[in-house]
Design an enzyme around this catalytic site. Sequence first.
Site, short mmCIF file in Angstrom:
data_model
loop_
_atom_site.label_atom_id
_atom_site.label_comp_id
_atom_site.label_asym_id
_atom_site.label_seq_id
_atom_site.Cartn_x
_atom_site.Cartn_y
_atom_site.Cartn_z
CB THR A 45 -10.76 4.87 12.05
OG1 THR A 45 -9.34 5.17 11.56
CG2 THR A 45 -11.21 3.57 11.54
CE LYS A 91 -2.11 1.79 3.65
NZ LYS A 91 -2.09 3.50 3.63
NE ARG A 129 2.72 2.11 12.82
CZ ARG A 129 1.95 2.83 13.45
NH1 ARG A 129 2.31 3.77 14.26
NH2 ARG A 129 0.58 2.76 13.47
CG ASP A 188 -4.83 4.72 1.53
OD1 ASP A 188 -5.99 4.95 1.21
OD2 ASP A 188 -4.39 4.42 2.60
CG LEU A 189 -3.27 8.50 -3.80
CD1 LEU A 189 -2.99 8.99 -5.22
CD2 LEU A 189 -2.22 8.92 -2.69
CE LYS A 190 -7.57 7.09 3.80
NZ LYS A 190 -6.04 6.86 3.76
CG ASP A 195 -12.13 17.99 -6.02
OD1 ASP A 195 -13.21 18.71 -6.38
OD2 ASP A 195 -10.92 18.38 -5.97
O1 C5P Z 1 1.66 0.75 10.65
P1 C5P Z 1 0.18 0.28 10.65
O2 C5P Z 1 -0.16 -1.24 10.68
O3 C5P Z 1 -0.79 0.85 11.79
O4 C5P Z 1 -0.35 0.97 9.32
C1 C5P Z 1 -1.57 0.89 8.76
C2 C5P Z 1 -1.77 1.46 7.62
O5 C5P Z 1 -3.32 1.63 7.27
C3 C5P Z 1 -1.40 2.92 7.71
O6 C5P Z 1 -0.92 3.37 6.23
C4 C5P Z 1 -2.65 3.84 8.00
O7 C5P Z 1 -2.50 5.04 7.30
C5 C5P Z 1 -3.48 3.01 7.46
N1 C5P Z 1 -4.94 3.24 7.95
C6 C5P Z 1 -5.16 2.93 9.27
N2 C5P Z 1 -6.37 3.00 9.62
C7 C5P Z 1 -7.42 3.62 8.85
C8 C5P Z 1 -7.17 3.90 7.53
C9 C5P Z 1 -5.87 3.52 7.20
O8 C5P Z 1 -4.18 2.57 10.05
N3 C5P Z 1 -8.61 3.74 9.30
#
Ligand code: C5P
Length: 232
Positions: A117, A31, A208, A58-60, A63
């Site tokens: 979220t 992603k 992570r 993932d640019l959401k 517009d």
């Molecule tokens: O490092 P981690 O596992 O928390 O990364 C989760 C990824 O999903 C990140 O790129 C974060 O921006 C994205 N994300 C999220 N919660 C959301 C939408 C997207 O953690 N509700």
Amino acid sequence: MNPVYVALDTTDLDYALQLAERVRPSIGGLKLGLEFFTARGAEGVRAFTDRGLPIFLDLKFHDIPNTVAGACRAAAQLGVSITNIHAQGGAAMMRAARDAVKGVNPATRLIAVTMLTSLGDEDLPGLGLMPPVSDQVLRLASLAQQCGLDGVVCSAHEIEPLRRELGPDFLLVVPGIRPAGAALGDQRRVMGPKEAMDAGASVLVIGRPITGAADPAQAARDIAQSLGISAN
Ligand code: C5P
């Protein structure tokens, strides 16, 4: 199909490519989000698609319909496997986006973000919306499905009601995944990879716990193994 997409939240292309190659045997895709795209642009995305790596861009987008359709067309032309828009852009915007994506590449999946979220029930009245968040999520996800989108991004605790409401084929793409023992970081309500798949997730977005591990390749292998998937 391996459901794990690794979130590469970085602006560093060389680091991202090296990491991608290390985890590649044990993942389904990567992603790339606003941070990477704002720094590296379409050329940065092509560095991955040219290597045959499936990308969730993932640019959401949010517009007017014409602008979002143009952006979605450009994303589909990059050959990404998944891209996304905000359901709150409305039905006309979602339909225009779907037509644009499918006109370029029917295999590119277009999914919607429902409610960020980071928003809680207490934020909704200020936005002119009625709590609870969970009702808004369900309503917007149903609207996305009616508009012909392929799925939604949702949090782990939303999987079961959405799967029940939207049927077996709608994609549920789930971030906030933490294998047992992994640090939570800034995520609050998390779920393990296996539990999320058992609940009905289609794609797991994991950052992570893999990218921050001492050995990312091993972390990705362990997650694949916990899902009963053998490395390529
Ligand atoms: O490092 P981690 O596992 O928390 O990364 C989760 C990824 O999903 C990140 O790129 C974060 O921006 C994205 N994300 C999220 N919660 C959301 C939408 C997207 O953690 N509700």
